[in-house]
Design a protein around this motif. Structure first.
Motif, PDB file in Angstrom:
ATOM      1  N   LEU A 163     -10.319  19.573   1.555  1.00  0.00           N
ATOM      2  CA  LEU A 163      -9.103  18.795   1.832  1.00  0.00           C
ATOM      3  C   LEU A 163      -8.933  18.561   3.333  1.00  0.00           C
ATOM      4  O   LEU A 163      -8.608  17.452   3.761  1.00  0.00           O
ATOM      5  N   LYS A 164      -9.177  19.586   4.118  1.00  0.00           N
ATOM      6  CA  LYS A 164      -9.043  19.453   5.571  1.00  0.00           C
ATOM      7  C   LYS A 164     -10.099  18.498   6.135  1.00  0.00           C
ATOM      8  O   LYS A 164      -9.807  17.671   6.984  1.00  0.00           O
ATOM      9  N   MET A 165     -11.324  18.610   5.629  1.00  0.00           N
ATOM     10  CA  MET A 165     -12.393  17.735   6.116  1.00  0.00           C
ATOM     11  C   MET A 165     -12.143  16.285   5.721  1.00  0.00           C
ATOM     12  O   MET A 165     -12.426  15.370   6.494  1.00  0.00           O
ATOM     13  N   GLU A 166     -11.603  16.075   4.532  1.00  0.00           N
ATOM     14  CA  GLU A 166     -11.316  14.711   4.079  1.00  0.00           C
ATOM     15  C   GLU A 166     -10.350  14.015   5.030  1.00  0.00           C
ATOM     16  O   GLU A 166     -10.491  12.828   5.322  1.00  0.00           O
ATOM     17  N   LYS A 167      -9.383  14.776   5.570  1.00  0.00           N
ATOM     18  CA  LYS A 167      -8.402  14.214   6.502  1.00  0.00           C
ATOM     19  C   LYS A 167      -9.035  13.736   7.799  1.00  0.00           C
ATOM     20  O   LYS A 167      -8.439  12.979   8.544  1.00  0.00           O
ATOM     21  N   LEU A 168     -10.262  14.182   8.067  1.00  0.00           N
ATOM     22  CA  LEU A 168     -10.948  13.798   9.298  1.00  0.00           C
ATOM     23  C   LEU A 168     -11.755  12.513   9.145  1.00  0.00           C
ATOM     24  O   LEU A 168     -12.364  12.043  10.106  1.00  0.00           O
ATOM     25  N   GLY A 169     -11.769  11.938   7.931  1.00  0.00           N
ATOM     26  CA  GLY A 169     -12.360  10.623   7.739  1.00  0.00           C
ATOM     27  C   GLY A 169     -13.808  10.583   7.278  1.00  0.00           C
ATOM     28  O   GLY A 169     -14.457   9.542   7.389  1.00  0.00           O
ATOM     29  N   LEU A 170     -14.321  11.684   6.764  1.00  0.00           N
ATOM     30  CA  LEU A 170     -15.705  11.724   6.283  1.00  0.00           C
ATOM     31  C   LEU A 170     -15.923  10.862   5.050  1.00  0.00           C
ATOM     32  O   LEU A 170     -15.003  10.652   4.267  1.00  0.00           O
ATOM     33  N   HIS A 171     -17.154  10.435   4.854  1.00  0.00           N
ATOM     34  CA  HIS A 171     -17.529   9.719   3.634  1.00  0.00           C
ATOM     35  C   HIS A 171     -17.964  10.688   2.533  1.00  0.00           C
ATOM     36  O   HIS A 171     -17.653  10.501   1.372  1.00  0.00           O
TER      37      HIS A 171
END
Length: 182
Positions: free
Chosen positions: A73-81
């Motif tokens: 969830l935290k990584m998704e907020k950083l804009g990863l594909h």
């Protein structure tokens, strides 16, 4: 972001950030943001390659700062594909550095982003110099706190064990829903 839990991913091109990313603290965020920015600039997908549980949790039994679900969830907020989560177990721990390189090759990385202390493969025999023989590697410089010390998951665990929840949350860099402070 598409999460690939315990499966492989193959891409024609990518920018890959690799790490345990336990806590997804401010230093981890810098590595991931660099991958996302490079991916946007080069018009290729950004990918995080991470582990569940983190290797230090597996080998040393240290406290895990975030569950894999929280980490994603935290990584998704950083804009990863994409995120690739490898199950870190006895079998994975026995993989050689070259087996790890073969796995990364399936992502066809244009560039790989890692922190300066990055090691991989059985007995941590793989290092940045070995990775650079196969891929273009960018080493992200350490992110330091206001007192000049590098931010690390180890340091955050130590602060939590000392009851320094506010300072650990500051180093994590997440303002709401931070599991490390609970």
């Amino acid at each position: 972001m598409k999460a690939h839990l315990y499966t492989t991913l193959e891409l024609p091109q990518s920018i890959v950030a690799i790490g345990a990313f336990d806590g997804v603290h401010r230093g981890h965020q810098a590595v991931i943001r660099q991958a996302v920015q490079r991916g946007r600039k080069l018009k290729v997908p950004s990918v995080v390659y991470t582990f569940d549980p983190p290797p230090r949790v597996f080998f040393q039994g240290v406290r895990m700062l975030t569950t894999v679900e929280e980490k994603l969830l935290k990584m998704e907020k950083l804009g990863l594909h994409h995120s690739v989560v490898a199950r870190f177990d006895d079998i994975y721990a026995r993989r050689s550095a070259y087996e790890f390189i073969d796995t990364l090759a399936k992502l066809n990385p244009v560039e790989i982003m890692v922190g300066g202390d990055f090691r991989f493969g059985k007995d941590r025999l793989g290092d940045i110099a070995l990775l650079e023989k196969y891929f273009r590697v960018r080493e992200t410089k350490p992110v330091c706190c206001s007192k000049g010390s590098p931010i690390s998951s180890t340091r955050i665990r130590q602060l939590l064990s000392e009851g320094e929840v506010h300072l650990s949350n500051t180093l994590l860099g997440w303002t709401v829903g931070n599991s490390a402070g609970k």
